[in-house]
Write a protein that holds these residues in place. Structure first.
Motif, PDB file in Angstrom:
ATOM      1  N   LYS A  55       0.928  -1.202  -0.199  1.00 24.30           N
ATOM      2  CA  LYS A  55      -0.040   0.128  -0.073  1.00 24.30           C
ATOM      3  C   LYS A  55       0.551   1.242   0.106  1.00 24.30           C
ATOM      4  CE  LYS A  55      -4.169  -1.911   2.326  1.00 24.30           C
ATOM      5  NZ  LYS A  55      -5.024  -1.969   3.501  1.00 24.30           N
ATOM      6  N   ALA A  56       1.848   1.253   0.798  1.00 25.23           N
ATOM      7  CA  ALA A  56       2.901   2.240   0.618  1.00 25.23           C
ATOM      8  C   ALA A  56       3.595   2.459  -0.578  1.00 25.23           C
ATOM      9  CB  ALA A  56       3.882   2.181   1.668  1.00 25.23           C
ATOM     10  N   THR A  57       3.987   1.480  -1.185  1.00 25.06           N
ATOM     11  CA  THR A  57       4.300   1.687  -2.440  1.00 25.06           C
ATOM     12  C   THR A  57       3.307   2.088  -3.623  1.00 25.06           C
ATOM     13  OG1 THR A  57       6.144  -0.339  -2.149  1.00 25.06           O
ATOM     14  CG2 THR A  57       5.441   0.431  -4.511  1.00 25.06           C
ATOM     15  N   LYS A  58       2.209   1.694  -3.625  1.00 24.29           N
ATOM     16  CA  LYS A  58       1.178   2.282  -4.430  1.00 24.29           C
ATOM     17  C   LYS A  58       0.882   3.849  -4.107  1.00 24.29           C
ATOM     18  CE  LYS A  58      -1.492  -2.092  -5.262  1.00 24.29           C
ATOM     19  NZ  LYS A  58      -2.697  -2.638  -5.217  1.00 24.29           N
ATOM     20  N   LEU A  59       0.861   4.263  -2.917  1.00 26.30           N
ATOM     21  CA  LEU A  59       0.689   5.433  -2.535  1.00 26.30           C
ATOM     22  C   LEU A  59       1.667   6.443  -3.100  1.00 26.30           C
ATOM     23  CD1 LEU A  59      -0.944   5.247   1.186  1.00 26.30           C
ATOM     24  CD2 LEU A  59      -2.050   5.981  -1.025  1.00 26.30           C
ATOM     25  N   GLU A  60       3.283   5.914  -2.638  1.00 23.56           N
ATOM     26  CA  GLU A  60       4.169   6.535  -3.207  1.00 23.56           C
ATOM     27  C   GLU A  60       3.984   6.994  -4.929  1.00 23.56           C
ATOM     28  OE1 GLU A  60       7.431   4.522  -1.854  1.00 23.56           O
ATOM     29  OE2 GLU A  60       7.216   5.277   0.279  1.00 23.56           O
ATOM     30  N   GLU A  61       3.550   5.913  -5.603  1.00 22.98           N
ATOM     31  CA  GLU A  61       3.487   5.925  -7.003  1.00 22.98           C
ATOM     32  C   GLU A  61       2.464   6.996  -7.174  1.00 22.98           C
ATOM     33  OE1 GLU A  61       4.052   5.309 -11.025  1.00 22.98           O
ATOM     34  OE2 GLU A  61       5.266   4.947  -9.276  1.00 22.98           O
ATOM     35  N   GLN A  62       1.415   6.980  -6.550  1.00 17.44           N
ATOM     36  CA  GLN A  62       0.327   7.817  -6.985  1.00 17.44           C
ATOM     37  C   GLN A  62       0.758   9.402  -6.425  1.00 17.44           C
ATOM     38  OE1 GLN A  62      -3.031   6.802  -4.549  1.00 17.44           O
ATOM     39  NE2 GLN A  62      -3.554   5.007  -5.749  1.00 17.44           N
ATOM     40  N   VAL A  63       1.471   9.529  -5.434  1.00 13.31           N
ATOM     41  CA  VAL A  63       1.959  10.862  -5.194  1.00 13.31           C
ATOM     42  C   VAL A  63       3.172  11.192  -6.384  1.00 13.31           C
ATOM     43  CG1 VAL A  63       3.567  12.087  -3.657  1.00 13.31           C
ATOM     44  CG2 VAL A  63       2.015  10.719  -2.812  1.00 13.31           C
ATOM     45  N   ARG A  64       4.022  10.553  -6.940  1.00 14.90           N
ATOM     46  CA  ARG A  64       4.852  10.643  -7.775  1.00 14.90           C
ATOM     47  C   ARG A  64       4.058  10.995  -9.366  1.00 14.90           C
ATOM     48  NH1 ARG A  64       6.682   8.417 -12.359  1.00 14.90           N
ATOM     49  NH2 ARG A  64       5.550   6.435 -12.155  1.00 14.90           N
ATOM     50  N   VAL A  65       3.078  10.349  -9.646  1.00 14.10           N
ATOM     51  CA  VAL A  65       2.268  10.550 -10.529  1.00 14.10           C
ATOM     52  C   VAL A  65       1.490  12.061 -10.545  1.00 14.10           C
ATOM     53  CG1 VAL A  65       0.339   9.851 -12.126  1.00 14.10           C
ATOM     54  CG2 VAL A  65       1.798   8.084 -11.154  1.00 14.10           C
ATOM     55  N   LEU A  66       0.859  12.150  -9.634  1.00 10.67           N
ATOM     56  CA  LEU A  66       0.171  13.395  -9.325  1.00 10.67           C
ATOM     57  C   LEU A  66       1.219  14.715  -9.201  1.00 10.67           C
ATOM     58  CD1 LEU A  66      -2.281  12.395  -6.398  1.00 10.67           C
ATOM     59  CD2 LEU A  66      -2.897  12.926  -8.960  1.00 10.67           C
ATOM     60  N   THR A  67       2.385  14.310  -8.707  1.00 15.85           N
ATOM     61  CA  THR A  67       3.412  15.398  -8.879  1.00 15.85           C
ATOM     62  C   THR A  67       3.961  15.817 -10.214  1.00 15.85           C
ATOM     63  OG1 THR A  67       4.311  14.713  -6.765  1.00 15.85           O
ATOM     64  CG2 THR A  67       5.554  16.150  -8.149  1.00 15.85           C
TER      65      THR A  67
END
Length: 211
Positions: A55-67
């Motif tokens: 879950k943490a990896t997925k959230l970090e990926e979402q943050v990266r994409v949104l950024t």
């Protein structure tokens, strides 16, 4: 904006981690209440930890994409702002291009008139004066047609009522055949650009004579 998106994602990540750790703690507490013969719950803990990491990896990926999306949007916005600024600057510089092109024709008439009146020493003064008058008349006519074409109109206030928004009184004239308060003469022409007064007409207003 991008900062708010990052904060929201971080809060989601912290909330997920906190919830997972709370669940794990409850599970450990439940395991402690069990008797010595209860089997250990270690595989389940390992599974929960792996799920949290995923879950943490997925959230970090979402943050990266949104950024990345935010940065691209910011770049596009800056490019649009620069293009708009360049367009406005060009409009200020070249906005009177058509007007200037028409004025060149007036300059041509003036130049030809000057050339035709400075020929030889034995030119007839009467003929020279006639050429000058014709040239000036042609220039005045051409200028007025250019003014009308570009929305610049000369006022014709004589006989009309005095208007402080369009006229400036420079003198008073005895009212003979005109109504008091009307414009009797014009000493300087006024002009309007697309209906807006850009130069007041200097006028003489008729007043009652007190003889």
């Amino acid at each position: 904006n991008g900062t708010r998106i990052k904060c929201i994602c971080k809060r989601l990540l912290l909330f997920s981690l906190s919830f997972a750790f709370s669940t794990a703690a409850q599970q450990r507490s439940t395991g402690d209440d069990c008797g010595p013969e209860d089997p250990p719950d270690e595989p389940r803990h390992l599974l929960n930890e792996n799920s949290l990491e995923l879950k943490a990896t997925k959230l970090e990926e979402q943050v990266r994409v949104l950024t990345e999306r935010y940065q691209r949007a910011l770049t596009d916005s800056e490019n649009v702002r620069r293009r708009t600024q360049k367009f406005v600057e060009d409009a200020k510089i070249f906005g009177i291009q058509s007007f200037c092109r028409d004025l060149v024709e007036v300059a041509d008439i003036l130049e030809k008139t000057t050339e035709s009146t400075t020929g030889g020493e034995h030119d007839d003064p009467t003929l020279t004066l006639k050429k000058i008058c014709e040239g000036l008349s042609l220039i005045e006519s051409k200028l007025q047609s250019i003014f009308v074409k570009h929305g610049l109109q000369k006022m014709n206030p004589i006989g009309g009522k005095y208007d402080p928004y369009d006229h400036e009184i420079v003198c008073h004239v005895p009212a003979e055949e005109m109504q008091p308060g009307t414009v009797a003469l014009v000493t300087l022409d006024g002009y309007k650009l697309h209906g807006r007064t850009i130069r007041h007409a200097h006028v003489g207003v008729a007043v009652e004579s007190h003889e």
